[in-house]
Design a protein around this motif. Structure first.
Motif, PDB file in Angstrom:
ATOM      1  N   ASN A  98       0.858  -1.169   0.000  1.00 19.54           N
ATOM      2  CA  ASN A  98       0.000   0.000   0.000  1.00 19.54           C
ATOM      3  C   ASN A  98       0.904   1.232   0.000  1.00 19.54           C
ATOM      4  N   LEU A  99       1.146   1.787  -1.174  1.00 17.75           N
ATOM      5  CA  LEU A  99       2.099   2.872  -1.304  1.00 17.75           C
ATOM      6  C   LEU A  99       1.677   4.107  -0.519  1.00 17.75           C
ATOM      7  N   ALA A 100       0.415   4.186  -0.184  1.00 18.37           N
ATOM      8  CA  ALA A 100      -0.042   5.339   0.588  1.00 18.37           C
ATOM      9  C   ALA A 100       0.301   5.199   2.069  1.00 18.37           C
ATOM     10  N   SER A 101       0.778   4.018   2.478  1.00 16.15           N
ATOM     11  CA  SER A 101       1.065   3.784   3.888  1.00 16.15           C
ATOM     12  C   SER A 101       2.362   4.432   4.332  1.00 16.15           C
ATOM     13  N   PHE A 102       3.196   4.825   3.402  1.00 14.98           N
ATOM     14  CA  PHE A 102       4.424   5.532   3.782  1.00 14.98           C
ATOM     15  C   PHE A 102       4.674   6.673   2.812  1.00 14.98           C
ATOM     16  N   SER A 103       5.442   7.640   3.279  1.00 14.50           N
ATOM     17  CA  SER A 103       5.718   8.846   2.509  1.00 14.50           C
ATOM     18  C   SER A 103       7.171   8.847   2.077  1.00 14.50           C
ATOM     19  N   LEU A 104       7.405   9.340   0.878  1.00 19.20           N
ATOM     20  CA  LEU A 104       8.781   9.465   0.405  1.00 19.20           C
ATOM     21  C   LEU A 104       9.552  10.445   1.281  1.00 19.20           C
ATOM     22  N   GLU A 105       8.867  11.491   1.734  1.00 17.55           N
ATOM     23  CA  GLU A 105       9.518  12.450   2.617  1.00 17.55           C
ATOM     24  C   GLU A 105       9.917  11.788   3.929  1.00 17.55           C
ATOM     25  N   ASP A 106       9.091  10.848   4.403  1.00 21.79           N
ATOM     26  CA  ASP A 106       9.452  10.107   5.622  1.00 21.79           C
ATOM     27  C   ASP A 106      10.681   9.233   5.384  1.00 21.79           C
ATOM     28  N   ILE A 107      10.781   8.685   4.171  1.00 23.88           N
ATOM     29  CA  ILE A 107      11.957   7.871   3.823  1.00 23.88           C
ATOM     30  C   ILE A 107      13.209   8.740   3.817  1.00 23.88           C
ATOM     31  N   PHE A 108      13.094   9.944   3.244  1.00 23.43           N
ATOM     32  CA  PHE A 108      14.234  10.856   3.228  1.00 23.43           C
ATOM     33  C   PHE A 108      14.639  11.239   4.650  1.00 23.43           C
ATOM     34  N   THR A 109      13.634  11.521   5.489  1.00 21.00           N
ATOM     35  CA  THR A 109      13.928  11.900   6.875  1.00 21.00           C
ATOM     36  C   THR A 109      14.626  10.776   7.613  1.00 21.00           C
ATOM     37  N   LYS A 110      14.126   9.557   7.442  1.00 17.36           N
ATOM     38  CA  LYS A 110      14.736   8.400   8.104  1.00 17.36           C
ATOM     39  C   LYS A 110      16.155   8.176   7.584  1.00 17.36           C
ATOM     40  N   THR A 111      16.345   8.322   6.292  1.00 10.75           N
ATOM     41  CA  THR A 111      17.676   8.123   5.705  1.00 10.75           C
ATOM     42  C   THR A 111      18.661   9.156   6.227  1.00 10.75           C
ATOM     43  N   ASN A 112      18.238  10.403   6.294  1.00 16.05           N
ATOM     44  CA  ASN A 112      19.134  11.463   6.767  1.00 16.05           C
ATOM     45  C   ASN A 112      19.427  11.340   8.255  1.00 16.05           C
ATOM     46  N   GLN A 113      18.512  10.745   8.996  1.00 20.99           N
ATOM     47  CA  GLN A 113      18.783  10.487  10.415  1.00 20.99           C
ATOM     48  C   GLN A 113      19.864   9.420  10.575  1.00 20.99           C
ATOM     49  N   GLU A 114      19.773   8.399   9.755  1.00 26.73           N
ATOM     50  CA  GLU A 114      20.744   7.308   9.840  1.00 26.73           C
ATOM     51  C   GLU A 114      22.069   7.677   9.180  1.00 26.73           C
ATOM     52  N   LEU A 115      21.994   8.504   8.135  1.00 25.99           N
ATOM     53  CA  LEU A 115      23.196   8.897   7.376  1.00 25.99           C
ATOM     54  C   LEU A 115      23.255  10.416   7.329  1.00 25.99           C
ATOM     55  N   PRO A 116      23.709  11.047   8.401  1.00 22.67           N
ATOM     56  CA  PRO A 116      23.662  12.516   8.504  1.00 22.67           C
ATOM     57  C   PRO A 116      24.800  13.224   7.781  1.00 22.67           C
ATOM     58  N   TYR A 117      24.770  13.193   6.471  1.00 20.97           N
ATOM     59  CA  TYR A 117      25.735  13.945   5.673  1.00 20.97           C
ATOM     60  C   TYR A 117      25.056  14.372   4.378  1.00 20.97           C
ATOM     61  N   LYS A 118      25.669  15.329   3.694  1.00 25.10           N
ATOM     62  CA  LYS A 118      25.095  15.856   2.458  1.00 25.10           C
ATOM     63  C   LYS A 118      25.278  14.847   1.329  1.00 25.10           C
ATOM     64  N   GLY A 119      24.204  14.585   0.601  1.00 26.20           N
ATOM     65  CA  GLY A 119      24.305  13.636  -0.498  1.00 26.20           C
ATOM     66  C   GLY A 119      22.986  13.435  -1.209  1.00 26.20           C
ATOM     67  N   ASN A 120      23.037  12.720  -2.314  1.00 27.91           N
ATOM     68  CA  ASN A 120      21.841  12.391  -3.091  1.00 27.91           C
ATOM     69  C   ASN A 120      21.301  11.037  -2.652  1.00 27.91           C
ATOM     70  N   ILE A 121      19.987  10.907  -2.706  1.00 25.52           N
ATOM     71  CA  ILE A 121      19.329   9.692  -2.210  1.00 25.52           C
ATOM     72  C   ILE A 121      18.618   8.986  -3.355  1.00 25.52           C
ATOM     73  N   ARG A 122      18.862   7.695  -3.488  1.00 19.42           N
ATOM     74  CA  ARG A 122      18.161   6.862  -4.454  1.00 19.42           C
ATOM     75  C   ARG A 122      17.255   5.891  -3.698  1.00 19.42           C
ATOM     76  N   VAL A 123      16.002   5.820  -4.114  1.00 21.04           N
ATOM     77  CA  VAL A 123      15.018   4.962  -3.461  1.00 21.04           C
ATOM     78  C   VAL A 123      14.443   3.985  -4.477  1.00 21.04           C
ATOM     79  N   SER A 124      14.405   2.716  -4.111  1.00 17.90           N
ATOM     80  CA  SER A 124      13.741   1.696  -4.931  1.00 17.90           C
ATOM     81  C   SER A 124      12.484   1.255  -4.194  1.00 17.90           C
ATOM     82  N   ILE A 125      11.333   1.513  -4.800  1.00 19.10           N
ATOM     83  CA  ILE A 125      10.057   1.199  -4.167  1.00 19.10           C
ATOM     84  C   ILE A 125       9.653  -0.232  -4.523  1.00 19.10           C
TER      85      ILE A 125
END
Length: 420
Positions: free
Chosen positions: A277-304
């Motif tokens: 259910n793609l509506a169950s999570f947000s891409l922005e939430d994925i970015f936030t979680k990724t930046n919390q775990e990897l706190p540095y400047k960079g580009n993010i690639r997501v495979s849904i």
């Protein structure tokens, strides 16, 4: 004892000189083609972005739309599902979304999107003139353009494999030339070693050519060795497996094959999977979680994922002038975005970091733009070496023996024996 040591060293240098000479002569034309195309391809990304800037750069107009807003707009417009994206945080850059229609085979199509208006700027499958040119450079570098020849040259092997084989042979010969070259560079007398570090521009053209070959090769020796040592990785299976085993990155292919075979033999054992259910999570939430775990400047690639049994795969790439290569990878749960697995490049043993960086070591982006420039210069030097080296050989080949002086004394018995 001293003359004996000198004679032995001279014999060793002569052997290495012959190996260096014939390795260069045999591989010369191929090395020029491979290194010339490699020099250009070092800046593949930069050339594409400069020539096709309308795909990569946008004007800042208002606020950028969120990734979820862009996703919803694209899926409605294209009547397809977003299966992946590359998110760039820079305000003047486009972002990339990969979309795939239901039932479509393959990985889908990737589009350049204006993050301010959701306008589609282009498709990675579109063949621009720049893309065509860089495609030719890549083909020349990897297969000597033989993959573009429709008529088979040999019946026993495809044109692409033939080009890959010839390329590999030439690269190994170049590697041999690099190794033997350092032995030849070592001067006969220690006190004259400084002469090998500079070019005597006041000399005649033969001397200048000789100095250019020796001096530039010496200064770029380490980079030339890295480029030639990593090149055969894409030419020979035995070399690729040897590299992987050396740096502890080799994985037995049987494990994957056995798993696939087992799955095919027991289809009834597989439980039905539910669509995510793609509506169950947000891409922005994925970015936030990724930046919390990897706190540095960079580009993010997501495979849904397409099913609930598959996790969300996230990769983050550092950006900047000295940005090191190698992405950090996270696996997130589709239920609560918790991290189920983290593969950080910095956590790998040093051996595995080298093994997994084979492409970056070969292309020069191991440390961002800084190393790219060094590789560009070294590759340009490598392109010139077969030319300057051939001129050195030709000049020596044409050299005439010196005429004897009229009043020259007859050779002594010892000198006659030495000349014999």
């Amino acid at each position: 004892m001293q003359p004996k040591k000198s004679s032995t060293w001279k014999s060793i240098r002569n052997i290495f000189d012959q190996i260096h000479l014939y390795a260069g002569l045999i591989s010369g034309l191929v090395v020029i083609a491979v290194c010339f195309s490699g020099t250009i391809y070092v800046y593949n990304t930069e050339i594409r972005e400069f020539m096709d800037s309308e795909l990569y750069f946008v004007e800042e107009t208002g606020n950028r739309m969120s990734a979820d807003e862009l996703k919803g707009s694209l899926e409605k417009t294209m009547e397809s599902s977003v299966v992946g994206l590359m998110w760039n945080e820079e305000s003047d850059r486009s972002v990339q979304f990969t979309l795939k229609k239901e039932g479509e085979e393959g990985r889908g199509n990737t589009y350049f999107v204006n993050p301010y208006s959701a306008e589609i700027l282009g498709n990675t499958s579109d063949k621009t003139q720049t893309a065509e040119f860089m495609g030719y450079m890549f083909s020349l570098h990897r297969w000597l353009l033989l993959d573009r020849v429709e008529t088979p040259i040999l019946e026993s092997i495809s044109n692409r494999d033939l080009g890959r084989f010839i390329n590999g042979v030439a690269t190994l010969l170049f590697l041999l030339g690099v190794i033997t070259g350092i032995v030849i560079w070592v001067p006969n007398k220690v006190k004259s070693w400084k002469q090998g570090l500079k070019i005597k521009w006041s000399g005649n053209w033969k001397r200048v050519n000789h100095d250019i070959h020796n001096t530039l090769a010496f200064y770029s020796l380490i980079l030339l060795f890295i480029m030639s040592a990593t090149g055969p990785f894409w030419s020979y299976t035995w070399y690729r497996e040897g590299w992987q085993k050396t740096w502890d990155t080799y994985q037995e292919p049987n494990a994957k094959n056995e798993k696939t075979a087992k799955t095919e033999q027991q289809p009834e054992a597989i439980a039905p999977v539910e669509e995510v259910n793609l509506a169950s999570f947000s891409l922005e939430d994925i970015f936030t979680k990724t930046n919390q775990e990897l706190p540095y400047k960079g580009n993010i690639r997501v495979s849904i994922p397409s099913t609930s049994s598959d996790p969300i795969a996230v990769s983050k790439y550092k950006t900047g002038f000295f940005a090191r290569s190698g992405s950090d990878q996270l696996t997130l749960s589709t239920s609560d975005l918790s991290v189920t697995e983290a593969n950080l490049f910095s956590d790998l043993p040093f051996r595995q970091q080298i093994g997994r960086s084979v492409k970056s070591l070969h292309t020069g982006d191991i440390f961002g733009q800084f190393s790219k420039f060094l590789w560009f210069v070294a590759c340009l030097i490598a392109t010139s070496l077969p030319i300057t080296g051939t001129l050195i050989w030709w000049n020596k080949r044409k050299k005439k023996p010196a005429k004897k002086k009229p009043n020259q004394a007859k050779p002594t018995q010892d000198r006659i024996a030495e000349m014999a």
